[in-house]
Design a protein around this motif. Structure first.
Motif, PDB file in Angstrom:
ATOM      1  N   PRO A   6       0.804  -1.221   0.000  1.00  0.00           N
ATOM      2  CA  PRO A   6       0.000   0.000   0.000  1.00  0.00           C
ATOM      3  C   PRO A   6       0.840   1.276   0.000  1.00  0.00           C
ATOM      4  O   PRO A   6       0.524   2.221  -0.728  1.00  0.00           O
ATOM      5  CB  PRO A   6      -0.836  -0.132   1.277  1.00  0.00           C
ATOM      6  CG  PRO A   6      -0.979  -1.607   1.481  1.00  0.00           C
ATOM      7  CD  PRO A   6       0.336  -2.181   1.025  1.00  0.00           C
ATOM      8  N   ASP A  23     -10.699  -1.716  -7.373  1.00  0.00           N
ATOM      9  CA  ASP A  23     -11.108  -2.052  -6.007  1.00  0.00           C
ATOM     10  C   ASP A  23     -12.211  -3.096  -6.106  1.00  0.00           C
ATOM     11  O   ASP A  23     -13.279  -2.833  -6.647  1.00  0.00           O
ATOM     12  CB  ASP A  23     -11.613  -0.784  -5.313  1.00  0.00           C
ATOM     13  CG  ASP A  23     -11.798  -0.959  -3.817  1.00  0.00           C
ATOM     14  OD1 ASP A  23     -12.231  -2.056  -3.396  1.00  0.00           O
ATOM     15  OD2 ASP A  23     -11.547   0.006  -3.077  1.00  0.00           O
ATOM     16  N   VAL A  62      -7.137  -4.274  -5.482  1.00  0.00           N
ATOM     17  CA  VAL A  62      -7.232  -3.869  -4.078  1.00  0.00           C
ATOM     18  C   VAL A  62      -8.503  -4.438  -3.457  1.00  0.00           C
ATOM     19  O   VAL A  62      -9.556  -4.449  -4.098  1.00  0.00           O
ATOM     20  CB  VAL A  62      -7.277  -2.321  -3.983  1.00  0.00           C
ATOM     21  CG1 VAL A  62      -7.481  -1.871  -2.553  1.00  0.00           C
ATOM     22  CG2 VAL A  62      -6.048  -1.703  -4.579  1.00  0.00           C
ATOM     23  N   MET A  87      -2.355  -5.760  -4.225  1.00  0.00           N
ATOM     24  CA  MET A  87      -1.907  -4.883  -3.146  1.00  0.00           C
ATOM     25  C   MET A  87      -2.042  -5.645  -1.828  1.00  0.00           C
ATOM     26  O   MET A  87      -3.134  -5.765  -1.281  1.00  0.00           O
ATOM     27  CB  MET A  87      -2.703  -3.575  -3.113  1.00  0.00           C
ATOM     28  CG  MET A  87      -2.092  -2.553  -2.170  1.00  0.00           C
ATOM     29  SD  MET A  87      -2.904  -0.945  -2.188  1.00  0.00           S
ATOM     30  CE  MET A  87      -4.190  -1.228  -0.957  1.00  0.00           C
ATOM     31  N   TRP A  94      -3.646   0.764   4.244  1.00  0.00           N
ATOM     32  CA  TRP A  94      -3.509   1.995   3.451  1.00  0.00           C
ATOM     33  C   TRP A  94      -3.071   3.142   4.358  1.00  0.00           C
ATOM     34  O   TRP A  94      -3.707   3.424   5.367  1.00  0.00           O
ATOM     35  CB  TRP A  94      -4.833   2.340   2.773  1.00  0.00           C
ATOM     36  CG  TRP A  94      -4.737   3.553   1.890  1.00  0.00           C
ATOM     37  CD1 TRP A  94      -5.233   4.787   2.140  1.00  0.00           C
ATOM     38  CD2 TRP A  94      -4.068   3.641   0.624  1.00  0.00           C
ATOM     39  NE1 TRP A  94      -4.927   5.629   1.119  1.00  0.00           N
ATOM     40  CE2 TRP A  94      -4.206   4.963   0.170  1.00  0.00           C
ATOM     41  CE3 TRP A  94      -3.354   2.727  -0.167  1.00  0.00           C
ATOM     42  CZ2 TRP A  94      -3.677   5.414  -1.037  1.00  0.00           C
ATOM     43  CZ3 TRP A  94      -2.831   3.170  -1.364  1.00  0.00           C
ATOM     44  CH2 TRP A  94      -2.998   4.493  -1.796  1.00  0.00           C
TER      45      TRP A  94
END
Length: 96
Positions: A6, A23, A62, A87, A94
């Motif tokens: 991240p 995402d 993600v 990720m 994050w």
């Protein structure tokens, strides 16, 4: 499986790089916030929406912790995608 942390994603964004970030979390999860510029395609929608993801450029996947994005990566690889990165640690790691 190619991975990215991240902090590496954030550093690249902070330097002005234009990244393709997908995402794969659910609607209620992204409602709480997502990476600026990311595109939301929930994991369950990938079979219908994978054509929205470019095959010829780096794509960073993600999710909340890295598990679902890992599954998404495997699925997309089976469709011929090759420039994918997961990720690791997901949105839980994050940097704010």
């Amino acid at each position: 499986m190619d991975t990215i942390l991240p902090i590496e994603v954030k550093d690249r964004l902070d330097r002005g790089e234009k990244l393709t970030i997908i995402d794969v979390r659910e609607d209620e999860e992204v409602a709480a916030g997502m990476i600026p510029g990311a595109k939301h395609i929930a994991l369950g929608q990938l079979p219908e929406r994978h054509a929205e993801i470019p095959k010829d450029e780096e794509v960073i996947l993600v999710c909340r912790s890295g598990g679902r994005s890992s599954r998404a990566l495997g699925y997309l690889e089976s469709l011929g995608y090759s420039k994918l990165k997961n990720m690791t640690g997901g949105m839980l790691e994050w940097p704010q």
